[in-house]
Design an enzyme around this catalytic site. Structure first.
Site, short mmCIF file in Angstrom:
data_model
loop_
_atom_site.label_atom_id
_atom_site.label_comp_id
_atom_site.label_asym_id
_atom_site.label_seq_id
_atom_site.Cartn_x
_atom_site.Cartn_y
_atom_site.Cartn_z
N CYS A 114 -3.57 -8.83 3.06
CA CYS A 114 -2.99 -8.12 1.90
C CYS A 114 -2.59 -6.69 2.25
CB CYS A 114 -3.99 -8.09 0.75
SG CYS A 114 -4.46 -9.75 0.23
N HIS A 260 -0.86 -3.22 -4.06
CA HIS A 260 -0.84 -4.66 -3.75
C HIS A 260 -1.12 -5.43 -5.04
CE1 HIS A 260 -1.76 -8.55 -2.31
NE2 HIS A 260 -3.07 -8.42 -2.46
N ASN A 290 -0.19 -13.50 -6.33
CA ASN A 290 -0.50 -12.67 -5.18
C ASN A 290 0.25 -13.21 -3.96
OD1 ASN A 290 -1.69 -11.43 -2.96
ND2 ASN A 290 -3.78 -11.60 -3.73
O1 UT7 Z 1 -5.51 -9.72 -2.49
C1 UT7 Z 1 -6.87 -9.59 -2.45
C2 UT7 Z 1 -7.43 -10.89 -2.70
N1 UT7 Z 1 -7.95 -11.25 -3.92
C3 UT7 Z 1 -8.33 -10.50 -4.95
O2 UT7 Z 1 -8.15 -9.33 -5.04
C4 UT7 Z 1 -9.04 -11.19 -6.05
C5 UT7 Z 1 -10.23 -10.41 -6.54
N2 UT7 Z 1 -11.00 -11.12 -7.54
C6 UT7 Z 1 -10.49 -11.48 -8.74
O3 UT7 Z 1 -9.33 -11.22 -9.03
C7 UT7 Z 1 -11.39 -12.13 -9.73
O4 UT7 Z 1 -12.72 -12.08 -9.25
C8 UT7 Z 1 -11.01 -13.61 -10.06
C9 UT7 Z 1 -9.69 -13.65 -10.82
C10 UT7 Z 1 -10.94 -14.43 -8.80
C11 UT7 Z 1 -12.06 -14.22 -10.95
O5 UT7 Z 1 -12.23 -13.47 -12.13
P1 UT7 Z 1 -13.69 -13.03 -12.61
O6 UT7 Z 1 -13.53 -12.33 -13.89
O7 UT7 Z 1 -14.37 -12.32 -11.49
O8 UT7 Z 1 -14.36 -14.43 -12.90
P2 UT7 Z 1 -15.67 -15.07 -12.23
O9 UT7 Z 1 -15.46 -15.35 -10.78
O10 UT7 Z 1 -16.82 -14.24 -12.63
O11 UT7 Z 1 -15.72 -16.45 -12.99
C12 UT7 Z 1 -15.92 -16.53 -14.39
C13 UT7 Z 1 -15.92 -18.01 -14.78
C14 UT7 Z 1 -16.82 -18.87 -13.91
O12 UT7 Z 1 -17.43 -19.82 -14.74
P3 UT7 Z 1 -18.94 -19.60 -15.25
O13 UT7 Z 1 -19.77 -19.51 -14.01
O14 UT7 Z 1 -18.91 -18.32 -16.02
O15 UT7 Z 1 -19.19 -20.83 -16.07
C15 UT7 Z 1 -15.86 -19.56 -12.96
O16 UT7 Z 1 -16.35 -20.79 -12.50
O17 UT7 Z 1 -14.60 -18.56 -14.62
C16 UT7 Z 1 -14.67 -19.75 -13.85
N3 UT7 Z 1 -13.41 -19.90 -13.12
C17 UT7 Z 1 -12.32 -20.47 -13.65
N4 UT7 Z 1 -12.10 -21.04 -14.84
C18 UT7 Z 1 -10.88 -21.53 -15.07
C19 UT7 Z 1 -13.11 -19.48 -11.85
N5 UT7 Z 1 -11.84 -19.79 -11.57
C20 UT7 Z 1 -11.33 -20.40 -12.66
C21 UT7 Z 1 -10.08 -20.95 -12.95
N6 UT7 Z 1 -9.89 -21.49 -14.17
N7 UT7 Z 1 -9.04 -20.91 -12.08
#
Ligand code: UT7
Length: 333
Positions: A114, A260, A290
């Site tokens: 990235c 980014h 992304n």
């Molecule tokens: O370029 C650099 C690379 N990447 C990044 O910068 C990404 C950085 N991270 C993020 O953007 C965020 O952490 C995410 C978008 C990946 C996730 O968002 P979050 O608010 O941190 O959610 P989380 O990982 O805490 O997950 C919340 C819930 C979980 O369920 P439970 O455990 O609360 O029941 C996940 O299993 O959302 C669930 N979940 C989804 N639900 C529907 C995770 N992915 C998905 C999905 N659809 N695609």
């Protein structure tokens, strides 16, 4: 004093196939609502089978060359950045060189995910400043859709990424008017490599490519989303502050910040942390997701084509991603 590098042309190319969140709902247990709320993404582009990141890079390069109004034969070096090369090796730099028919020049591949565009910009900038090359083609391109884990297990990552490419032409500024790349600042902490990576193929494995490839999750990118998020919102503002301080500028001097495009929530938190109005921040993740190394130059090209950049404007770039790597650059437009 050495001449500063200026960007004399930009271009981008995204594959025509639009994949909305609703399309992804059909592949895995996710929803348009979740994706929009958590990331700001509505849709992304996917390349068709048979199209690699060098193909997208080539299209973007043609557009940047046209924009700079130079013939491809004038390019004297290529710097390419991708995490999704067409092949395990060689990198895409040589393939872009061959597609352009420039068999007499060198091509370098930069692998900083990235942060790849800013790392590549930094490298190209040094060559220009030192008078080594006069017209560098810098391409950043990704085809990630062919290797995402579309099962529920991989949904956190799969919904975020898209395909796309962008290119810029760098040349020495012949005038002593202060315009150009003022500085670039590069950082990393390899202790976090496994928090966002593709573990395999690995030269540690004998053989590197096992027979049962499809069954091994290590061949998909994997991410500790929360850990990445936490670091991204801290490191990008830090990197911008280092760059502004280095150039004796303040955030009020910045006309446009292009971070980014990892997640719109991250972008908003970076803007808030830096106390820069969100209207001054380049954002297009809603349409492309992304696109890793390509995300900053795609946004830059869109901003330029909308005539939003004026000569003398201060542009700040910042990135964070796998490595962990992070970086910033300041450009006087
Ligand atoms: O370029 C650099 C690379 N990447 C990044 O910068 C990404 C950085 N991270 C993020 O953007 C965020 O952490 C995410 C978008 C990946 C996730 O968002 P979050 O608010 O941190 O959610 P989380 O990982 O805490 O997950 C919340 C819930 C979980 O369920 P439970 O455990 O609360 O029941 C996940 O299993 O959302 C669930 N979940 C989804 N639900 C529907 C995770 N992915 C998905 C999905 N659809 N695609």
């Amino acid at each position: 004093m050495s001449q500063k590098s200026i960007i004399t042309g930009t271009g981008h190319f995204v594959p025509p196939k639009v994949v909305t969140n609703f399309h992804l709902e059909k592949k895995m247990n996710t929803s348009d609502k979740w994706i929009k709320q958590r990331s700001g993404i509505r849709e992304r582009r996917y390349a068709d089978p048979g199209i690699g990141s060098s193909d997208l890079a080539y299209e973007a390069a043609l557009r940047a060359l046209e924009d700079a109004q130079i013939h491809k034969s004038e390019i004297d070096f290529i710097v390419a950045s991708t995490l999704s090369p067409d092949h395990y090796f060689p990198g895409i730099g040589v393939q872009v060189q061959a597609k352009l028919g420039l068999s007499h020049i060198g091509a370098l591949d930069v692998r900083n995910q990235c942060s790849g565009f800013i790392y590549a910009l930094s490298v190209a900038d040094q060559y220009i400043r030192n008078g080594v090359y006069k017209k560098i083609l810098l391409v950043a391109s990704e085809v990630q859709s062919s290797n995402l884990d579309y099962s529920d297990e991989g949904r956190d990552l799969a919904v975020l990424f898209g395909d796309g490419a962008a290119a810029v032409i760098l040349e020495p500024n012949p005038k002593d008017d202060g315009r150009g790349i003022l500085s670039t600042h590069l950082f990393c902490d390899g202790n976090y490599a496994s928090q966002l990576w593709m573990q395999k193929p690995s030269s540690k494995d004998k053989p590197t490519f096992p027979k049962q490839l499809g069954k091994e999750k290590g061949f998909f990118p994997q991410m500790n989303g929360r850990e990445v998020f936490k670091h991204a919102v801290e490191k990008m503002p830090q990197a911008v502050r280092v760059a502004l301080e280095h150039n004796q500028l303040t955030i009020d001097d910045v006309d446009i910040l292009i971070p980014h495009q990892a997640n719109d929530r991250i972008t908003r938190m970076v803007a808030k942390n830096l106390k820069i109005p969100i209207e001054k921040v380049g954002r297009n993740i809603d349409r492309y997701g992304n696109t890793t190394a390509a995300s900053i130059p795609i946004a830059l090209d869109e901003i330029i084509k909308k005539n939003k950049l004026k000569q003398g404007n201060i542009v700040a770039l910042t990135a964070f991603g796998s490595g962990f790597t992070w970086a910033s650059a300041v450009i006087k437009w």
